[in-house]
Design a protein around this motif. Structure first.
Motif, PDB file in Angstrom:
ATOM      1  N   SER A 214      68.072  97.785  37.224  1.00 41.73           N
ATOM      2  CA  SER A 214      68.483  99.069  36.626  1.00 41.73           C
ATOM      3  C   SER A 214      67.377  99.760  35.845  1.00 41.73           C
ATOM      4  O   SER A 214      67.514 100.928  35.919  1.00 41.73           O
ATOM      5  N   GLU A 217      64.873 101.409  38.271  1.00 42.30           N
ATOM      6  CA  GLU A 217      65.474 102.575  39.159  1.00 42.30           C
ATOM      7  C   GLU A 217      65.711 103.699  38.136  1.00 42.30           C
ATOM      8  O   GLU A 217      65.353 104.999  38.632  1.00 42.30           O
ATOM      9  N   LYS A 218      66.036 103.685  36.840  1.00 47.51           N
ATOM     10  CA  LYS A 218      66.431 104.843  36.052  1.00 47.51           C
ATOM     11  C   LYS A 218      65.832 104.595  34.589  1.00 47.51           C
ATOM     12  O   LYS A 218      66.604 104.220  33.598  1.00 47.51           O
ATOM     13  N   ASP A 220      64.827 106.763  32.805  1.00 44.79           N
ATOM     14  CA  ASP A 220      65.334 107.996  31.780  1.00 44.79           C
ATOM     15  C   ASP A 220      66.691 107.810  31.333  1.00 44.79           C
ATOM     16  O   ASP A 220      67.071 108.496  30.465  1.00 44.79           O
ATOM     17  N   ALA A 221      67.387 106.883  31.651  1.00 42.28           N
ATOM     18  CA  ALA A 221      68.743 106.519  31.285  1.00 42.28           C
ATOM     19  C   ALA A 221      68.625 105.988  29.838  1.00 42.28           C
ATOM     20  O   ALA A 221      67.810 105.260  29.360  1.00 42.28           O
ATOM     21  N   TRP A 223      69.652 103.437  28.071  1.00 46.29           N
ATOM     22  CA  TRP A 223      70.005 102.018  28.166  1.00 46.29           C
ATOM     23  C   TRP A 223      70.251 101.682  26.537  1.00 46.29           C
ATOM     24  O   TRP A 223      69.513 102.015  25.844  1.00 46.29           O
ATOM     25  N   ARG A 259      58.913 102.255  30.585  1.00 48.20           N
ATOM     26  CA  ARG A 259      58.659 103.959  30.567  1.00 48.20           C
ATOM     27  C   ARG A 259      57.532 104.510  30.388  1.00 48.20           C
ATOM     28  O   ARG A 259      56.806 105.482  31.016  1.00 48.20           O
ATOM     29  N   ARG A 280      61.526 112.381  32.508  1.00 46.60           N
ATOM     30  CA  ARG A 280      61.643 111.234  33.377  1.00 46.60           C
ATOM     31  C   ARG A 280      61.780 109.969  32.856  1.00 46.60           C
ATOM     32  O   ARG A 280      61.872 108.894  33.511  1.00 46.60           O
ATOM     33  N   THR A 281      61.045 109.836  31.593  1.00 52.77           N
ATOM     34  CA  THR A 281      60.985 108.525  30.811  1.00 52.77           C
ATOM     35  C   THR A 281      62.019 108.301  29.848  1.00 52.77           C
ATOM     36  O   THR A 281      61.651 107.407  29.115  1.00 52.77           O
ATOM     37  N   GLY A 282      62.809 109.116  29.886  1.00 50.01           N
ATOM     38  CA  GLY A 282      63.894 108.920  28.881  1.00 50.01           C
ATOM     39  C   GLY A 282      63.758 109.559  27.572  1.00 50.01           C
ATOM     40  O   GLY A 282      64.548 109.109  26.312  1.00 50.01           O
TER      41      GLY A 282
END
Length: 311
Positions: A214, A217-218, A220-221, A223, A259, A280-282
């Motif tokens: 996870s 894959e994301k 940028d989320a 978390w 990230r 793109r890196t949150g």
């Protein structure tokens, strides 16, 4: 998300370099330290690998047909028909261009050993923890039915190098690129499940493996340890302990590392603006991203991009 593939891609700086090596006894080839990670594949015959770096705590060992060696930090070492045979660095007149990668011929007129020798250009300044946890030397034997996929890749390489045909110039580099994944997968899967630790266990752990996928894959989320723990069906404290024990650092520290690794790749390999890299890196703003990047890499994102292009 394939964490192993992503981890390797994050470290690659160039395509691999390699040469087909023909040694006829008596022969000894001294290989100085190299940036990146070295590898050898014995396509035919036998030889010895002799560590010559004080940091590699391993005795000389014999290699047979089908054996594969991965040298994590590219240490100095020698290959020879016997540990007592003097080893010398290659000379320009020993290299013969032709075929998919060219051939290096060393030694006398005795029994022949054929190897594929090369180097994976990986960024050792910031190694992914998966690579950092590997042994200094990974030695895999494909005999007796062990590691069938790796064995198949070695067999294909041997066939293409022994008898180059139309398409070999494209097939061989692709096989060499894939070989690193086969090597690492074979080593990871060879660790006994009952005693596996570190990344060998993390990539199959029912709680940690999905969390890693996870994060990769994301990135940028937004978390949190709580959200990752909830997905794993564990309490926050239990998940954090488990993740840290296997991965080697807490979940949020790994997320920051990934990230920044993702950002560095975007800066090196694309022309997207810094605002896009930040998104793109949150990071909610270019300023917040630039501050985090400078803390991690010691320079501003723009300077890093310019320096990487000039290298």
């Amino acid at each position: 998300m394939d964490v192993l593939t992503e981890a390797l891609n994050s470290m690659r700086t160039q395509v691999p370099t390699s040469v087909r090596t023909e040694g006829r006894a008596p022969w000894g080839l001294r290989l100085p330290p190299a940036a990146g990670a070295g590898f050898h594949v014995v396509l035919r015959g036998t030889c010895w690998l002799v560590p010559m770096d004080d940091e590699v705590h391993q005795e000389p060992f014999v290699l047979g047909t089908g054996d594969v060696v991965f040298l994590r930090n590219g240490p100095g070492h020698a290959l020879a028909d016997h540990p007592s045979t003097p080893a010398h660095e290659e000379r320009p007149d020993q290299f013969h261009p032709g075929g998919p990668i060219g051939t290096l011929t060393v030694g006398g007129d005795g029994p022949r050993t054929t190897l594929l020798c090369g180097n994976y250009h990986l960024d050792q300044g910031r190694p992914h923890p998966l690579i950092r946890q590997l042994p200094e030397i990974v030695h895999l034997s494909t005999g007796l039915g062990r590691h069938p996929e790796l064995s198949a890749a070695v067999g294909l390489l041997a066939a293409e190098l022994e008898n180059p045909r139309i398409g070999s110039a494209g097939i061989v580099p692709a096989l060499i690129e894939s070989l690193l994944l086969y090597i690492l997968r074979a080593w990871l899967e060879s660790q006994p499940a009952a005693t596996a630790t570190g990344w060998a266990a993390a990539l199959t752990d029912p709680a940690v493996a999905p969390a890693l996928a996870s994060l990769h894959e994301k990135p940028d989320a937004q978390w949190t340890v709580e959200s990752l723990a909830r997905s794993a069906g564990l309490s926050r404290a239990a998940f954090a302990r488990r993740f840290t024990a296997l991965v080697g650092e807490p979940p949020m520290a790994y997320l920051t590392r990934w990230r920044m690794t993702t950002a560095a790749r975007l800066l090196r390999e694309s022309e997207v603006p810094l605002t896009t890299v930040a998104a793109r890196t949150g990071y909610g703003s270019e300023y917040a991203f630039a501050k985090a990047f400078k803390r991690e890499y010691g320079q501003a994102p723009g300077g890093y991009r310019r320096q990487s292009r000039a290298a």
